[in-house]
Scaffold this active site. Structure first.
Site, short mmCIF file in Angstrom:
data_model
loop_
_atom_site.label_atom_id
_atom_site.label_comp_id
_atom_site.label_asym_id
_atom_site.label_seq_id
_atom_site.Cartn_x
_atom_site.Cartn_y
_atom_site.Cartn_z
N SER A 1 0.27 -1.92 -2.80
CA SER A 1 0.32 -1.96 -1.33
C SER A 1 0.95 -0.71 -0.73
O SER A 1 0.61 -0.31 0.38
CB SER A 1 1.08 -3.20 -0.87
OG SER A 1 2.41 -3.19 -1.37
N ASP B 1 10.47 -5.41 6.01
CA ASP B 1 10.55 -6.37 4.91
C ASP B 1 11.35 -5.85 3.72
O ASP B 1 11.48 -6.53 2.71
CB ASP B 1 9.15 -6.77 4.45
CG ASP B 1 8.33 -5.56 3.99
OD1 ASP B 1 8.88 -4.44 3.92
OD2 ASP B 1 7.13 -5.75 3.69
N HIS C 1 8.19 -2.13 2.24
CA HIS C 1 7.25 -1.14 2.76
C HIS C 1 7.95 -0.21 3.75
O HIS C 1 8.79 -0.65 4.55
CB HIS C 1 6.07 -1.84 3.43
CG HIS C 1 5.30 -2.71 2.49
ND1 HIS C 1 5.46 -4.07 2.44
CD2 HIS C 1 4.36 -2.39 1.55
CE1 HIS C 1 4.65 -4.58 1.53
NE2 HIS C 1 3.97 -3.58 0.96
#
Length: 915
Positions: free
Chosen positions: A233, A388, A391
């Site tokens: 990600s 979070d 990221h």
């Protein structure tokens, strides 16, 4: 006791303005004997004044050359108006020079401090103890203040400063050369692995500059390119940020666990994970840590997987650019419960495994797979802003994507302010010829020096054996013009080598500018304190006298330099006030040249050649050595054109000068008609861009005024200050008319007008000055400000002149510190492009990495010394190349025309051969 020569002055030249020197209208007497005033911080070493009759009281010059005068040869011409050599170019003052060459006695500081206090008259009778305190305290404090400045000047001269600067350059060059050999010369490696934040969001790579790519530039660079992003990600985030540089409208849509393709058909750019890519960006670890709960077995499996794909990555790296992105740290406090196992300790272990395996995956000394370490450094500073904890925030991802764009595109597009990953530009034919010329000059001067030294040994005094007395065989012979030329070009060649090393070779480092209010205003306060410390009494108290105009040019130039190095153009109020300073230089151009022509009536070719040479010599040399167009140094073309406009306006029939106009007042009306016609022409060209561009697009004018293939930049620069030169001419006409009619009171300590009128004008000037500043600070944007600037800038300029000159005490003092810089302000303005700033003024030269304050101090010191030396070189060359004899002058002009014709031909050939 020691005999000290009075400190001379550098050649008269304006900083941003040309040679037009604004000075008094009457001759200045020059006092001899012990000096009563401290001189500027850097004392001149020459023994004779280097200004002539046109500079308004610079002093007498020797009968020999400048080199002879520096060596103490030649006989000083005593009396006003004796210029000995060439006239100083660009003087706006019509006054003749006057001076002496006598020495002065300077008592030692320690001895004077031990002298008993002397009596001075008191305003009122004081007790004996109080009187003693007054005499012994205040008197000694004033004495220490004055002598302290003299001692600084005595032990820290211009010559010693230049020697120190030369030593510093040699040491720094050796250190940087050794560092690059030891650490490598690959700026791409620095871009990918190291750097720091300037402020909150501006990333500064170590040793090089990063370009901020626009959409059109990115598309142009990546045309027909295929780029693949492979990973988890975090790599997906980097993919989105990279794509948004190409297409800012691209939305972050698509299945997170599937391939997300992007294609720009207009540029044939593909960004996905397809086969046979040109660029591969890969990285993974956090997903493995999460699904295996951070177990040691997962780390072992990760090592095995990296080991298995390492040979494949190396194979791909032979035909494609492969980047392995190291894992960014996490902010553990913000991690959700199902991500708590992703700790920074685990991430460091995975990164160490990837680095060790990829670096040892090839038998070569260096892996072809490049490690993208810089993302980790960026994340260490910004991860606490993550929503979070895993990221990165958007600004950090954009920075990483921009770094990747610089890695891919800098070597293709070669942006001026993107020095990372750019090789040294190849030498052009003109640069090679220039290098040969300067090398031959150095060799030739060394030969002359050896011959001269041997001759000097032979001509040493010999002892008569009969009488026991010394006899001199031959009297010192003057230095030839050829030796002066060789010496000047030898020094100039060494200086140009430093220019090239700073801004074309990859020897020294470069960094981006970053503006903060403190980086601009704190240095302003420093120079203000120094300027106040070095305050002196003026030699005369005319409006805009020589010392005052030197001071004006000096502090304006220093402010402009601080403005450039701090990147203050991004702050609109500062930008607008700097625009006024630039306009003030042009105002002085109009004022100075008009005053000279109006009073002197000298429209000869010698005057024109002298001014043009002094204005353009350094710029022409830099155009050759640094491979830059003439218009790049925009202010020199600007003042050159305006000088020619002033000359043509006043030289065309009928030639109207003050002497003629004093006999018949109708001539004043004729001059006003000339000025009105000039204003009409200015208005026409300002509002007819097409006509302006047609004129300056004609060959060979186009070779001088084109930049990036068109003359728009030249039209913009000219139009921005189109009226201020005319305002300067008009102001000079009005001032000289008032002075001629003895309406002004310019005596020492006297207000310029009667008390009522002076107070009224001072009030109006202060209000006008502040009103302009308020308006400049409230502008919406640069376009709006620039549109009104040509019409209103004269308000603040004239207001400043009145505030500075109406009070008699203000006209009677000046800052010798600012005046010293004012005398070399043209060189300071031009030299800053390459040896103080970097990347053609887009960045900052870094001589001392890791210490910005010390770097600025060292680079500034060298920069000022170089500018002063170039000023002296230009003066020496002007004496030889621009003689007063018309027949010799025309022969030199023919040679110069032939030189420029050859330069134009070579330039045309060179342009056609460029890729």
């Amino acid at each position: 006791m020691s005999v000290q020569p009075p400190p001379p002055s550098a050649a008269a030249r304006d900083p941003v303005t040309p040679e037009a020197r604004v000075g008094p209208v009457t001759p200045e007497p020059r006092a001899s004997g012990p000096p009563s005033q401290a001189q500027p911080l850097l004392r001149q070493e020459a023994t004779g004044e280097e200004e002539g009759e046109e500079t308004g009281g610079r002093g007498a010059r020797g009968t020999g050359t400048a080199e002879q005068r520096r060596r103490g040869w030649g006989e000083a011409d005593q009396g006003p108006g004796k210029a000995g050599g060439t006239e100083a170019a660009g003087s706006g003052s019509p006054a003749d020079g006057a001076g002496d060459g006598q020495g002065s006695w300077r008592p030692p500081l320690g001895r004077l401090l031990l002298l008993p206090p002397q009596c001075c008259p008191c305003a009122a009778p004081l007790p004996r103890s109080a009187a003693h305190c007054c005499h012994g305290g205040t008197k000694m404090a004033a004495l220490a203040y004055t002598l302290g400045k003299r001692e600084i000047n005595h032990y820290f001269s211009v010559r010693s400063a230049k020697v120190l600067a030369l030593v510093a350059v040699l040491l720094l060059a050796a250190c940087h050369l050794a560092s690059r050999r030891y650490r490598g010369n690959d700026s791409c490696e620095y871009l990918l692995s190291s750097g720091r934040f300037l402020g909150e969001k501006v990333w500064q790579p170590h040793s090089c500059m990063m370009h901020k790519y626009k959409m059109s530039e990115a598309k142009n660079c990546l045309v027909d390119k295929h780029i693949a992003f492979i990973g988890d990600s975090r790599i997906r985030q980097l993919f989105y940020s990279f794509v948004k540089i190409i297409n800012p409208q691209f939305k972050e849509e698509g299945n997170k666990h599937e391939n997300i393709p992007f294609q720009d058909k207009t540029a044939s750019v593909k960004v996905d994970s397809g086969a046979k890519p040109h660029v591969i960006v890969a990285g993974a670890a956090t997903w493995s840590i999460k699904i295996h709960n951070g177990s040691d077995e997962a780390l072992s499996q990760y090592k095995m997987n990296i080991t298995s794909i390492a040979p494949l990555l190396e194979k791909l790296a032979k035909t494609s650019d492969v980047y392995w992105v190291l894992q960014d740290p996490v902010y553990e406090d913000h991690l959700s419960e199902n991500r708590k196992m992703i700790t920074n300790e685990k991430i460091d272990a995975y990164n160490e495994a990837a680095v060790s395996i990829l670096n040892s995956s090839t038998r070569n000394s260096k892996s072809n797979v490049k490690l993208f370490r810089v993302s980790k450094l960026i994340a260490q500073e910004t991860i606490m802003e993550s929503l979070d904890g895993l990221h990165l925030p958007e600004s950090s991802r954009e920075t990483s994507a921009m770094i990747l764009m610089n890695v891919c595109c800098n070597k293709v597009l070669k942006p001026v302010d993107g020095s990372c990953c750019q090789p040294r530009p190849p030498l052009t034919l003109i640069q090679k010829l220039a290098a040969c010329f300067f090398t031959l000059s150095v060799i030739g001067y060394l030969i002359f020096y050896v011959i001269h030294r041997n001759a000097h040994r032979k001509n040493k005094p010999c002892t008569d054996l009969e009488s026991g007395e010394e006899k001199k065989n031959i009297i010192n012979t003057p230095v030839s013009s050829l030796e002066i030329l060789l010496q000047s070009f030898c020094k100039l060649g060494l200086i140009m080598a430093y220019f090239y090393m700073c801004d074309r070779a990859n020897l020294f480092m470069k960094e981006n500018k970053f503006y903060t209010h403190s980086s601009f205003f704190i240095p302003i306060i420093y120079i203000l304190v120094l300027g106040v410390f070095y305050n002196e009494n003026t030699k005369e108290t005319k409006v805009l006298n020589r010392e005052q105009t030197d001071e004006w040019k000096g502090w304006m130039q220093l402010v402009i330099l601080i403005y450039h190095i701090s990147g203050a153009s991004t702050f609109l109020p500062v930008y607008m006030h700097i625009r006024v300073l630039v306009a003030a230089y042009l105002f002085q151009t109009g004022y100075g040249h008009f005053s000279y022509f109006w009073i002197k009536g000298d429209f000869g070719i010698h005057r024109v050649c002298q001014v043009l040479f002094r204005l353009n010599f350094l710029v022409v040399v830099l155009c050759i050595v640094m491979d830059r167009p003439y218009q790049f140094y925009y202010f020199v073309p600007l003042v050159t054109v305006w000088f020619m406009v002033i000359y043509v306006t006043l030289a065309l029939w009928p030639q109207i000068i003050q002497k003629k106009a004093n006999g018949n007042c109708l001539w004043h009306f004729g001059l006003l008609l000339k000025l009105a016609f000039l204003l009409l022409c200015i208005c026409f060209l300002a509002y007819s861009q097409g006509a302006f561009e047609k004129i300056f697009s004609l060959w060979p004018l186009s070779k001088c005024f084109e930049l990036n293939g068109n003359v728009y930049e030249w039209w913009f620069r000219w139009r921005l200050d189109r009226y201020v030169v005319f305002h300067g001419m008009l102001f000079a006409f009005i001032y000289l008319a008032l002075q001629r009619r003895q309406i002004l009171s310019e005596g020492k300590g006297e207000p310029l007008f009667s008390n009522k009128i002076s107070n009224f004008l001072l009030f109006i000037s202060v209000v006008s000055f502040l009103t302009y500043s308020i308006w400049a600070s409230s502008c919406k944007n640069k376009a709006q400000c620039n549109e009104l600037h040509p019409s209103v800038s004269v308000v603040q300029i004239v207001a400043f002149i009145l505030i500075r000159n109406i009070p008699g005490y203000a006209r009677s003092v000046y800052s010798s510190f600012f005046a010293w810089f004012g005398k070399i302000s043209l060189e300071l303005f031009i030299c800053q492009y390459h040896i103080w700033l970097a990347a053609d003024t887009r960045g900052i030269l870094v001589l001392i990495p890791g210490n910005p304050t010390l770097n600025i101090i060292i680079s500034t010191f060298i920069f000022v010394c170089v500018a002063h030396e170039i000023s002296q070189i230009t003066t020496d060359l002007a004496q030889v190349l621009i003689p007063k004899d018309n027949s010799s002058l025309f022969r030199r002009l023919a040679c110069m025309v032939a030189f420029f014709c050859g330069l134009l031909i070579l330039s045309s050939i060179q342009d056609k051969s460029r890729p």
